[in-house]
Design a protein around this motif. Structure first.
Motif, short mmCIF file in Angstrom:
data_model
loop_
_atom_site.label_atom_id
_atom_site.label_comp_id
_atom_site.label_asym_id
_atom_site.label_seq_id
_atom_site.Cartn_x
_atom_site.Cartn_y
_atom_site.Cartn_z
N GLU A 2 0.94 -1.14 0.00
CA GLU A 2 0.15 0.03 -0.06
C GLU A 2 1.03 1.26 0.03
O GLU A 2 1.95 1.33 0.83
N VAL A 3 0.51 2.14 -0.89
CA VAL A 3 1.16 3.59 -0.78
C VAL A 3 0.25 4.59 -0.66
O VAL A 3 -0.98 4.60 -0.76
N LYS A 4 0.76 5.89 -0.38
CA LYS A 4 -0.34 6.83 -0.13
C LYS A 4 -0.68 7.65 -1.56
O LYS A 4 -1.81 7.91 -1.70
N CYS A 5 0.12 7.70 -2.44
CA CYS A 5 -0.21 8.17 -3.66
C CYS A 5 0.63 7.79 -4.67
O CYS A 5 1.79 7.96 -4.84
N PHE A 6 0.18 6.79 -5.74
CA PHE A 6 0.79 6.44 -6.84
C PHE A 6 0.82 7.08 -8.19
O PHE A 6 -0.40 7.37 -8.59
N THR A 7 1.75 7.74 -8.43
CA THR A 7 1.69 8.80 -9.74
C THR A 7 2.52 8.04 -10.81
O THR A 7 3.09 7.18 -10.80
N THR B 227 -1.22 -1.49 -10.73
CA THR B 227 -1.26 -0.19 -9.64
C THR B 227 -2.65 0.57 -9.77
O THR B 227 -3.35 0.61 -10.73
N THR B 228 -2.84 1.12 -8.49
CA THR B 228 -3.96 1.99 -8.51
C THR B 228 -3.33 3.17 -7.52
O THR B 228 -2.26 3.10 -7.24
N MET B 229 -4.35 4.24 -7.18
CA MET B 229 -3.81 5.31 -6.50
C MET B 229 -3.03 5.04 -5.23
O MET B 229 -2.17 5.65 -4.90
N ASP B 230 -3.45 3.79 -4.42
CA ASP B 230 -3.00 3.60 -3.16
C ASP B 230 -2.46 2.34 -3.07
O ASP B 230 -2.34 1.91 -1.99
N GLN B 231 -2.14 1.52 -4.11
CA GLN B 231 -1.94 0.15 -3.73
C GLN B 231 -1.03 -0.42 -5.34
O GLN B 231 -1.35 0.05 -6.32
#
Length: 1428
Positions: free
Chosen positions: A1225-1230, A1254-1258
């Protein structure tokens, strides 16, 4: 009173009785005693004396046993016996008998000692006769004889075997074979050695020595033989010549003892050297301080070795200050040198604190008290000393304890509360308003003892007074229970703050320890008060404090022992506190006199008769022109004059003196008159080193060197005496003084021998006579070589070079002198070295590359065509080293532009002159230079300063004892520099410090300014613009500050009219200059644009404006914040946010702080654009802008990527129905981030089985249908191009098995979930319909096999008939209710079921009548109306 009277009467009767007994004993040796029936015990004195005599008597053992038995018997009987006659008579008889016995014994011992001495003497004689090293029994002695007489030198030597004998003359062995026949006769008979010298001549005057050797050692003896020239002169051992010869053979001081300036806690060292090794009688070298002999100790190291004596103190205190002197014994007494050691206060820890007191002494030491005294410091730190703190330290503990809480005002104080038998040290600190100074040096250790102890000891002599027996008086004291009262109560010391009361012990005092109670009473009163209420006093003194001022007291004392308290003593005389001790008045007059060029003699008046004598004096000095007084001495002087050393030569000083007593340091005396530090004038010392420079048949030309000490003034002339060696008397040569140091003596006799002596004279008088010269023969010189040069001297002595000067010979021989050779010799050596290979034509020579610190002697030989003549007399020894404070010639240019050379000599005397020379050939030509002398400075001004003035310039100072000289070579390069400076001075330009500078002020004003050197108030300024002079106007303000050299022009509204050239023309006396600034072209355009911008910005800041521009920030939660800050806002000021010129209402603004904030929680491409913040009101508007459409947006994404990478959680394994999912889990995947998966260190490529997404948070990796090959280590690498993070997990073993099993469970559940009956969608939560309408409810179902369908209304199954109808079209199920009514209102549900499961879908049906609002609508409106 009656008890005291009876006691005194009884004491008198006992004294008279003892006196009669002694008289009776002295008259008769036999006395018959009558028996008395009265019983009484022996006294302690009888027993102690008898025991002491018994111990010292050598009696038989039987007698000793009988006496011991008698003593024991007496003890057994309780110390009682029948007394026979008078006790004192018996005791005296016993003493006489014992003394007679001891005398016989002593006589026997004396006889034995004589016998032993005789035996030792015989033994020594036998040892002398046996083998031993030589020893002079009778040494040689000195002799003085007339010329042509004989002398015999004799000595006696003891040695076995017989030694070999060798005689020496001045260290050279005497061999009769090489001497005139019969000159020397040597004998050695029976140990007596003899040397006969027949018909002595002047050459026989020498030191003779004899050396004796045998196999066991050697010995030497020395004697001096003095042979006089002629009869009639005073001769013998009392003659000056003999004394001079002895002095020549003795060691003397080679260097002078110098003053030492040290500081507390620092080391210092005094030393001096000797001319030769100390002789045997000179070995006892002594050091003194202020007349007190000093011994070697831990604090003072005294050494005497290698021709040097030294005294070193490793840690100095002010007590070490004083006059130090060293003495070496001589035949006539001793030679002495003195120097003063100054010990300044240590650097104060607190600036302005006083110095440390000194000379702390313990007085009146008693059992538990003493009196401490000290001397106040000379330096009070700038403010008066308020008092002192006292500290004590018990020896061995190292801990200092304060003795007083309140300040002690005077320099004397009693110390109470000490412990008997302990040893203490004390120290004192001075206090002023600034703080506490350093402590003094500790006092000497003092042990608290009873001072009456020594009085209670009795010494009994015996053995003819050679030995004594010490008996304590305590043993003789009678047994007394109640003690007697003390006597002689008096005040031993009276001060303003305290009184010390003293008394004598009672007599007899008894054997028990005594203490005392002190009582006081105001005079005239019968009421007595005890002073020491708590504890009695153990000593016979008591310090009393806090006595009332102006009242008188009487004191009495009671003795106390273990049995009780005595009657009071007789009262003391009336005692009152003393008067306040005031500082002593200063001396009424202080005089200063010249002494040397670095010291001054200060004298001050003595106290008048009847006035108190001070403890000493402190002397202070001040250099004229300064405000600071310097302490000269830090230990009080007992004398009334003092030589103050260490002063600056040529400076003026004033002095004052202060008296010192117990009250402190008094006021300053009147200042002395200012005195210039110069050498005091005195008679000169004698001339020296006479030389024969030329000789004719009846005349001699004599030359000599000047006195070493000229007396501080010009030598006015010399007087010569001549002496024919064949005569007795000396004769004057001249009546008038000879101004030069060369003189021709006429009317001499050819062939006769002469010697000369001289006197020097100055304004003070004629000095002492010189030593006689060598004997010169009056015989005409006819040799072809030139005579000796003379007056060889050295000048300009530096570290590696010096200049040698001499005068040409007066006798030139066969031809003129064509050159000179210079020779040098190191001091102490006889080897001369020629320094120049080729002869020099001048009478001077520069010597370079000499060894620093070495001492040389120089002489010169002249040469003509016939050869080289004899050498000159040697110069004085000179050490090649630059003396401290040596000045050099300085070059410069004066105010008028003249080039000059200046030389300063602080050591000049009043009559000194500066003698300038060019190229050592004489004074420069007067038409080229001008010499100006003032005080101790001389300036040589070059009038024209051309190439003709190049060369070597030297200067010498006359009438000084030391050489003061310098030289300088003026080179062409130096001259060019100086001429350039001279031109600038004569044609001055105003110096520019900072050229034209341009400043744009806050309101858009333009400031043009420049800075030059400081100008006088008369300086003028002309400011020219485009050829026209400007004057100061409101739009063009001109400011000119001559004191600062500042020129400035301020233009209010800078416009096109101000384009052009600005010139500042300055003039100050002769000096002038102008400076131009061109404001045209691009320079003007840029300046105008900047001014306009500043003006616009100033106007902007007068309305609402931003003080912090718009900027972005990314938070830890991956939110993007846009911030700015506005100022000068009002209530009606408006703050707005815009994105691409479209208003954004989600921005925030805080009116209190003026801070603006726009929060973007999840930034995306839709957030790209240009952001603006605008503030506005009626005063104006200001805008701040931030472009997030290009690079800035990418930077935000990079920052988000960085934070997201750092926030990535550890990899987690999650089984799914499709397979196994590994995610983080990540805070914000760009888009700026890149995720890469590795399986067992191999890159995982996405495919049918492995899905990476990937998603914005994973970020995850999905393994579909896992297999055994999917086991292993999985790595996730996240990077944003600059920062990389790697996460790992191990999917093998149990972890894989557990995940696979869980996957199988999820997969089975998914199958069940996929096939079970479900209501997929279609039914609303609520269905509202009007009566009489048709209601259709439709939903979609799924399931395999196809499910069973059942509809319910209010939990009851619906029967489809009449108005109810159900339609099934595949998975679409519809229920229709026709002509609905209120009865149809309720909860409807559909239930589907197959073998895999079931599910229910629900809907609420509400039927309302026509014209009514549905119930749901009414409830919603009611809820809205209830809100505030």
């Amino acid at each position: 009173m009656e008890t005291r009277t009876v006691f005194q009467r009884r004491e008198e009767e006992q004294k008279e009785e003892r006196h009669r007994d002694l008289q009776m004993t002295s008259r008769t040796r036999k006395t018959k005693f009558k028996t008395s029936e009265e019983e009484e015990g022996f006294t302690a004195s009888e027993l102690s004396i008898a025991s002491a005599l018994a111990l010292t008597s050598e009696v038989s053992w039987e007698t000793r046993m009988r006496r011991e038995a008698a003593i024991l018997k007496l003890d057994e009987r309780g110390h009682k016996q029948v007394r026979f006659g008078n006790d004192m008579e018996k005791l005296e008889k016993e003493v006489i008998r014992n003394c007679r016995f001891l005398r016989v014994k002593a006589d026997r011992k004396a006889l034995r000692r004589k016998a032993e001495a005789k035996a030792r003497l015989e033994k020594e004689v036998m040892e002398l006769l046996s083998c031993r090293a030589p020893m002079f029994w009778i040494p040689l002695r000195a002799h003085a004889v007339w010329e042509r007489m004989s002398v015999k030198l004799e000595c006696t030597v003891l040695a076995s075997p017989l030694p070999t004998v060798t005689w020496y003359k001045n260290g050279v062995r005497i061999d009769p074979r090489f001497s005139p026949a019969g000159k020397y006769k040597m004998k050695n008979e029976f140990g007596m050695l003899t040397l006969d010298i027949s018909r002595c001549s002047l050459d026989d005057s020498a030191e003779y020595s004899v050396e004796v050797k045998n196999p066991y050692g050697e010995a030497y003896s020395f004697a001096t033989v003095l042979v006089r020239k002629y009869y009639g002169k005073k001769s013998g051992f009392d003659s000056e010549i003999y004394k001079t010869s002895l002095r020549g053979l003795e060691a003397d001081f080679a260097t002078t003892l110098k003053h030492v300036f040290s500081r507390e806690k620092e080391p210092f060292r005094l030393f001096c050297s000797f001319t030769m090794d100390l002789l045997e009688h000179q070995q006892d070298v002594c050091w003194f301080r202020d007349g007190e002999l000093l011994k070697d100790s831990d604090r003072r190291k005294i050494r005497c070795e290698d021709r040097e004596a030294s005294l070193a103190v490793p840690c100095a205190y002010k007590e070490d200050e004083g006059f130090y002197s060293i003495r070496i014994p001589t035949q006539e007494g001793y030679n002495e040198q003195r120097a003063y050691v100054f010990v300044r206060d240590a650097e104060a820890e607190i600036v302005g604190a006083p110095g440390s007191p000194l000379c702390v002494k313990c007085l009146n030491v008693n059992k538990n008290s003493l009196v401490l005294s000290w001397i106040p410091p000379s330096d009070n730190g700038g403010s008066p000393v308020l008092g002192y703190f006292i500290e004590r330290c018990e020896l061995g503990t190292g801990e200092w304890v304060p003795c007083n809480e309140a300040l002690v005002k005077t320099c004397r104080s009693p110390i109470m509360g000490l412990t008997e038998g302990k040893t203490y040290q004390f120290r004192v600190k001075a206090v002023n308003r600034t703080g506490i100074g350093h402590p003094s040096k500790s006092s000497d250790p003092v042990t608290m003892t009873d001072p009456n102890e020594a009085k209670r000891l009795m010494n009994i002599p015996y053995d003819d007074g050679m030995r004594t027996i010490t008996v304590s008086k305590d043993e003789l004291e009678p047994k007394i229970k109640i003690p007697l009262p003390p006597t002689n109560v008096h005040a031993s010391e009276v001060r303003e703050d305290y009184v010390i009361l003293s008394w004598d012990e009672p007599d007899p005092r008894g054997q028990e320890p005594l203490s005392y109670f002190v009582e006081k009473s105001i005079e005239g009163s019968d009421s007595w008060q005890r002073v020491n209420l708590d504890t009695p006093v153990n000593s016979t003194t008591l310090a009393l404090f806090d006595l009332a001022k102006g009242k008188s007291y009487r004191f009495r004392v009671r003795s106390v022992n273990k049995y009780g308290v005595s009657e009071p003593s007789l009262p003391s005389e009336p005692i009152s506190s003393g008067e306040k001790i005031a500082p002593l008045p200063p001396p009424s007059q202080v005089l200063a006199f010249r002494d040397t060029n670095t010291s001054v003699l200060v004298q001050w008046s003595k106290p008048k008769e009847g006035e108190e004598e001070p403890l000493g004096y402190y002397v202070y000095s001040q250099e004229v022109g300064t405000d600071e007084w310097q302490t000269v001495n830090n230990k009080p002087l007992k004398c009334h004059e003092f030589v103050v050393p260490g002063l600056k030569t040529g400076k003026e000083y004033v002095f004052c003196v202060k008296c010192v007593n117990e009250a402190g340091v008094g006021d300053s005396s009147p200042e002395s008159d200012p005195i210039l530090v110069r050498q005091a004038i005195s008679c000169p010392s004698p001339p020296r080193d006479f030389a024969l420079l030329n000789c004719g048949k009846n005349s001699m030309t004599i030359g000599w060197k000047p006195p070493k000490r000229k007396g501080g003034t010009t030598i006015l002339g010399y007087f010569l005496d001549q002496h024919d060696v064949a005569e007795i008397d000396w004769h004057e040569v001249n009546v008038k003084p000879i101004p030069q140091r060369v003189y021709t003596v006429d009317n001499l006799t050819d062939g006769r021998f002469y010697e000369f002596r001289g006197y020097a004279m100055n304004v003070v008088g004629v000095g002492n006579v010189s030593e006689p010269s060598d004997v010169f023969k009056c015989e005409e010189w006819t040799m072809p070589e030139p005579g000796p040069p003379y007056d060889v001297r050295c000048s300009e002595v530096r570290d590696t070079s010096l200049m040698v000067h001499w005068e040409p010979p007066l006798y030139t021989g066969a031809g003129p002198v064509i050159g000179y050779f210079v020779e040098a010799c190191e001091e102490g050596s006889d080897t001369w070295e020629q320094l120049n290979k080729e002869p020099v034509n001048s009478t001077h020579m520069k010597l370079s590359d000499l060894e620093t610190g070495k001492c040389y002697i120089f002489r010169v030989r002249a040469m003509n065509k016939a050869g080289i003549g004899p050498p000159s007399l040697p110069s004085d020894p000179v050490t090649v080293k630059t003396k401290p404070g040596t000045k050099e010639i300085e070059l410069g240019v004066d105010e008028e532009g003249f080039i000059y050379m200046a030389f300063e000599a602080p050591e000049v005397v009043d009559t000194s002159e500066f003698i300038w020379s060019k190229d050592y050939e004489g004074p420069p030509k007067p038409d080229r230079v001008q010499a100006v002398d003032k005080d101790d400075k001389s300036k040589l001004i070059l009038k024209y300063a051309t190439e003709r003035d190049l060369g070597t310039y030297s200067v010498e100072v006359t009438d000084t004892d030391e050489d003061i000289s310098a030289s300088h070579v003026l080179t062409e390069e130096e001259l060019d520099k100086l001429r350039k400076i001279s031109h600038e001075i004569r044609n001055p330009l105003i110096e520019l410090i900072s050229g034209w500078n341009i400043d744009v002020l806050e309101k858009g004003e333009v400031r043009l300014w420049l800075e030059v050197e400081k100008l006088s108030p008369e300086a003028e300024l002309h400011l020219i613009f485009n050829g026209k002079e400007l004057s100061s106007t409101p739009s063009h303000k001109i400011n000119f500050d001559p004191a600062k050299g500042l020129v400035e022009l301020t233009i209010q509204d800078f416009s096109e009219d101000d384009k052009g050239t600005y010139t500042a023309q300055l003039k100050d006396g002769k000096a002038e200059n102008q400076f131009t600034l061109a404001l045209v072209g691009d320079d003007f355009d840029k300046l105008k644009a900047e001014a306009d911008a500043k003006k616009k910005d100033w106007k902007r800041k007068h309305g609402p404006h931003f003080i912090e521009q718009l900027q972005w920030k990314v938070t830890e939660d991956c939110e993007v914040l846009l911030t700015c800050k506005a100022a000068n806002m009002k209530k009606d000021s408006v703050f707005q946010w815009f994105l691409d010129n479209k208003n954004r209402s989600d921005g925030q603004y805080d009116p209190k702080t003026g801070a603006g904030l726009l929060r973007i929680k999840k930034i995306s491409k839709a957030d790209k654009g240009i952001y603006k913040a605008v503030v506005s009101d009626d005063r104006g508007q200001d805008t701040t802008q931030l472009d997030l459409s290009k690079e800035a947006f990418d930077d935000i994404l990079k920052e988000l990527a960085r934070l997201s990478i750092l926030s990535a959680s550890p990899l987690k394994v999650q089984p799914t129905p499709e397979g196994i999912k590994i995610d983080s889990e990540v805070k914000c995947f760009t888009d700026a981030m890149k995720a890469t998966w590795d399986h067992n260190d191999k890159r995982v490529e996405g495919g049918d089985r492995l899905k990476t997404e990937t998603t914005m948070d994973q970020v995850w990796l999905h393994i579909l249908d896992p297999k055994e090959s999917d086991k292993g280590k999985y790595d996730l690498e996240l990077t944003d191009g600059t920062e990389t993070r790697k996460l790992s997990t191990d999917l093998s073993g149990k972890a894989f098995d557990d995940a696979l099993a869980e996957h199988q469970k999820f997969k089975q559940a998914a199958v069940v979930e996929e096939h079970r009956a479900k209501v997929v969608r279609g039914l609303p939560d609520v269905a509202t319909i009007m009566e009489n309408k048709t209601l259709c409810l439709t939903c979609i179902i799924s399931g395999d096999p196809y499910p069973e369908i059942t509809w319910y209304k209010n939990e009851k199954a619906i029967t489809f008939q009449d108005r109810y109808r159900m339609d099934v079209k595949g998975t679409v199920i519809t229920i229709t209710i026709e002509n609905v009514s209120s009865e149809d209102t309720g909860k409807f549900s559909i239930h589907v079921k197959n073998k895999w499961g079931s599910e229910t879908g629900r809907v609420t049906v509400s039927v309302y009548k026509r014209g009514e609002e549905p119930k749901e609508v009414r409830e919603e409106m009611a809820a809205k109306g209830a809100k505030p």
